[in-house]
Design a protein around this motif. Structure first.
Motif, mmCIF file in Angstrom:
data_model
loop_
_atom_site.group_PDB
_atom_site.id
_atom_site.type_symbol
_atom_site.label_atom_id
_atom_site.label_comp_id
_atom_site.label_asym_id
_atom_site.label_seq_id
_atom_site.Cartn_x
_atom_site.Cartn_y
_atom_site.Cartn_z
ATOM 1 N N UNK A 93 0.830 -1.207 0.000
ATOM 2 C CA UNK A 93 0.000 0.000 0.000
ATOM 3 C C UNK A 93 0.866 1.259 0.000
ATOM 4 N N UNK A 94 1.958 1.233 0.764
ATOM 5 C CA UNK A 94 2.798 2.423 0.882
ATOM 6 C C UNK A 94 3.856 2.549 -0.209
ATOM 7 N N UNK A 95 4.358 1.408 -0.721
ATOM 8 C CA UNK A 95 5.485 1.474 -1.659
ATOM 9 C C UNK A 95 5.216 0.810 -3.003
ATOM 10 N N UNK A 96 4.127 0.059 -3.103
ATOM 11 C CA UNK A 96 3.788 -0.748 -4.274
ATOM 12 C C UNK A 96 4.863 -1.789 -4.582
ATOM 13 N N UNK A 97 5.549 -2.212 -3.535
ATOM 14 C CA UNK A 97 6.547 -3.280 -3.660
ATOM 15 C C UNK A 97 5.977 -4.521 -2.986
ATOM 16 N N UNK A 98 6.109 -5.654 -3.681
ATOM 17 C CA UNK A 98 5.640 -6.918 -3.119
ATOM 18 C C UNK A 98 6.861 -7.726 -2.691
ATOM 19 N N UNK A 99 6.958 -8.008 -1.411
ATOM 20 C CA UNK A 99 8.040 -8.802 -0.852
ATOM 21 C C UNK A 99 7.650 -10.270 -1.000
ATOM 22 N N UNK A 120 -5.205 -9.362 -5.256
ATOM 23 C CA UNK A 120 -6.009 -8.712 -4.224
ATOM 24 C C UNK A 120 -5.407 -7.365 -3.835
ATOM 25 N N UNK A 121 -4.119 -7.339 -3.587
ATOM 26 C CA UNK A 121 -3.468 -6.079 -3.186
ATOM 27 C C UNK A 121 -3.538 -5.041 -4.308
ATOM 28 N N UNK A 122 -3.277 -5.478 -5.540
ATOM 29 C CA UNK A 122 -3.328 -4.554 -6.686
ATOM 30 C C UNK A 122 -4.739 -3.994 -6.853
ATOM 31 N N UNK A 123 -5.753 -4.867 -6.845
ATOM 32 C CA UNK A 123 -7.142 -4.422 -7.031
ATOM 33 C C UNK A 123 -7.594 -3.498 -5.905
ATOM 34 N N UNK A 124 -7.229 -3.821 -4.690
ATOM 35 C CA UNK A 124 -7.624 -2.957 -3.560
ATOM 36 C C UNK A 124 -6.984 -1.580 -3.701
ATOM 37 N N UNK A 129 -11.862 2.819 -2.153
ATOM 38 C CA UNK A 129 -11.829 4.236 -1.770
ATOM 39 C C UNK A 129 -10.882 4.412 -0.582
ATOM 40 N N UNK A 130 -10.595 5.645 -0.259
ATOM 41 C CA UNK A 130 -9.702 5.936 0.866
ATOM 42 C C UNK A 130 -10.185 5.332 2.165
ATOM 43 N N UNK A 131 -11.478 5.477 2.463
ATOM 44 C CA UNK A 131 -12.038 4.885 3.686
ATOM 45 C C UNK A 131 -11.937 3.365 3.660
ATOM 46 N N UNK A 132 -12.188 2.786 2.499
ATOM 47 C CA UNK A 132 -12.123 1.332 2.379
ATOM 48 C C UNK A 132 -10.690 0.828 2.540
ATOM 49 N N UNK A 133 -9.739 1.572 2.023
ATOM 50 C CA UNK A 133 -8.330 1.173 2.153
ATOM 51 C C UNK A 133 -7.929 1.135 3.629
ATOM 52 N N UNK A 134 -8.416 2.089 4.403
ATOM 53 C CA UNK A 134 -8.133 2.083 5.847
ATOM 54 C C UNK A 134 -8.737 0.837 6.496
ATOM 55 N N UNK A 135 -9.963 0.506 6.099
ATOM 56 C CA UNK A 135 -10.632 -0.673 6.668
ATOM 57 C C UNK A 135 -9.993 -1.973 6.200
ATOM 58 N N UNK A 136 -9.209 -1.919 5.127
ATOM 59 C CA UNK A 136 -8.560 -3.112 4.592
ATOM 60 C C UNK A 136 -7.442 -3.630 5.506
#
Length: 151
Positions: A93-99, A120-124, A129-136
């Protein structure tokens, strides 16, 4: 059964109150003696019922403890799931890097494939939305949202 008259000493005030509240003191005292000495068949029935109540209380206590332990286990599992999810999701979410190491560990614990978790991470990140990302931060919410996005 033959009755015998006897004399007992009782506090005067107590006797006065007992006479007002107990219609036949002799019968009451006799029934108390019978109960105390265990000579009444009804007492055996009452004892049996009291034993059933004790057993029921014990079962309730055991079930309550089991439910409490199950609740604690479920809470622990949910925390474990959310923690492993947040290791992957937070970084992406913060860096768009997948470890890849985190992804393997998370997919094993979360019961998904590496590919599904990546999608899942890419689609989210793209569609929530911003509120949904927080709830994720909660995996259950994130997974439900992912399924909604792809339906």
């Amino acid at each position: 059964m033959r009755k015998k008259v006897t004399t007992i000493s009782i506090d005067e005030n107590l006797l006065r109150q007992a006479k007002r509240e107990i219609p036949n003191i002799s019968v009451f005292v006799e029934s108390c003696f019978i109960a105390y000495l265990g000579l009444d068949d009804n007492i055996i029935d009452v004892k049996t019922e009291l034993d059933k109540i004790k057993e029921a209380k014990l079962k309730i206590n055991i079930l309550t403890q089991s439910n409490t332990e199950e609740t604690l286990i479920n809470a622990y599992n949910k925390d474990k799931i959310n923690n492993v999810w947040m290791e992957c999701w937070g970084e992406y979410r913060n860096t768009e890097i997948i470890n890849d190491e985190q992804l393997k560990k998370a997919s094993k614990i979360l019961g998904t494939t590496n590919q599904e978790l990546k999608e899942m991470m890419v689609d989210l990140k793209l569609y929530a939305t911003g509120d949904e990302i927080i709830k994720c931060q909660d995996f259950d919410f994130a997974y439900t949202k992912f399924k909604q996005i792809n339906d």
